[in-house]
Design an enzyme around this catalytic site. Sequence first.
Site, PDB file in Angstrom:
ATOM      1  CD1 TRP A 131      12.874   6.628  11.667  1.00  0.00           C
ATOM      2  CD2 TRP A 131      11.277   7.552  10.406  1.00  0.00           C
ATOM      3  NE1 TRP A 131      11.784   5.784  11.688  1.00  0.00           N
ATOM      4  CE2 TRP A 131      10.797   6.337  10.913  1.00  0.00           C
ATOM      5  CE3 TRP A 131      10.451   8.324   9.580  1.00  0.00           C
ATOM      6  CZ2 TRP A 131       9.519   5.859  10.624  1.00  0.00           C
ATOM      7  CZ3 TRP A 131       9.178   7.855   9.305  1.00  0.00           C
ATOM      8  CH2 TRP A 131       8.710   6.636   9.817  1.00  0.00           C
ATOM      9  CG  ASP A 211       8.552  13.602  10.073  1.00  0.00           C
ATOM     10  OD1 ASP A 211       7.424  13.489  10.578  1.00  0.00           O
ATOM     11  OD2 ASP A 211       9.297  12.622   9.886  1.00  0.00           O
ATOM     12  CE  LYS A 246       6.522   6.903  17.717  1.00  0.00           C
ATOM     13  NZ  LYS A 246       6.196   6.882  16.277  1.00  0.00           N
TER      14      LYS A 246
END
Length: 397
Positions: A131, A211, A246
């Site tokens: 990312w 993560d 999310k």
Amino acid sequence: MHFGQIPRVPGDPILGLLDAYRADPNPAKLDLGVGVYKDARGLTPIPRAVKLAEQRLVDSEETKSYIGGHGDALFGAQLLRLVLSPRALALTEERAGCTQAPGGTGALRLAGEFIARCLPGRSLWLSDPTWPIHETLFAAAGVPLRHYPYVGADNRLDRDGLFATLERIPPGDVVLLHACCHNPTGFDLSQDDWLRVLDIVRRRELLPLFDFAYQGFGDGLDEDAWAVRLFAETLPELLITSSCSKNFGLYRERTGGLIVLAADSERLLDVRSQLAALARGLWSTPPAHGAAVVAAILSDDPLRQIWQDEVETMRRRIASLRQGLVEALMPYGLAERFAHIAEQRGMFSYTGLTAEQVRRLRAEHSVYLVESGRASVAGLDAERLDALAAAIARVVA
């Protein structure tokens, strides 16, 4: 003039892509750039469990006072149970703690500040690719960055390169691992792969930083936590960043946490004292609303069941869209070439499209995705898979 010499810097490429999408007058335009879940109407919905929890808060909340440096205590306790499982030995031994942060991004920045201040000189190893904000956040914290191979030029998981590089990382360095739904590629490690990574990490005395931004979007809430829980059961020390953006649909509420596992309860208190001091200089105390919503849902069995069902619905829809796109490419003889899209997990896919093909999709078909070829599968519309497949076939011909 005080600001006359300040240069202009390029904007975020993904947010810039969103601006271009919004300005596009084509009614058939398709946004596969921004990483948010969309339903069949093209909307990013508020989960029903969240709306119910919010209504309870409106009716019962009595104060807007600060919630403290480590955040909402109930939120922290519930997030620990969600990530590590209620039966985790680290919880029984009181050597795991959660510091609330403004989203997973805030948790990552706090982890970076902790590494820079408390583990000075250690490098942080990121997957290649990763990312892009990982690079920005940790560089801003002053952490030296290195990279290990993850996906090769053939758009396949580079297991050999990954393992070989991990074997060469200096003892004590930190390795950032994507717990599931790897961003940006969608390629996840198998359980056998994770066992091998764990063996290397343990032998070389590396510090893992997980993560964990997409719990529930890969194979299920518990299934996606498999690697995190494996490491937590095996290693004395661990860092985990968790995001509620999310799976709870709380994107703008900025709700997340940095979870720390230490060797014992006393060492945990030492680490948490440092995290509170660092957080004080970053955001003082975190925002309360999203954390209160998550705490309300996870601590109430009926609400939690509603939420779990909603997460499963989102997960199944994303998986169905992946499979549907591959099937839509069959008439063009491209199903095998893009079969990896159905095998990947989570919101994103490294499609294998080149930057030039991506630019053609945008210019000729108003299909917007990142030039690396990363597509947000969660932004697809099942009714438009055939049109998207036709557009892909034209640009790869």
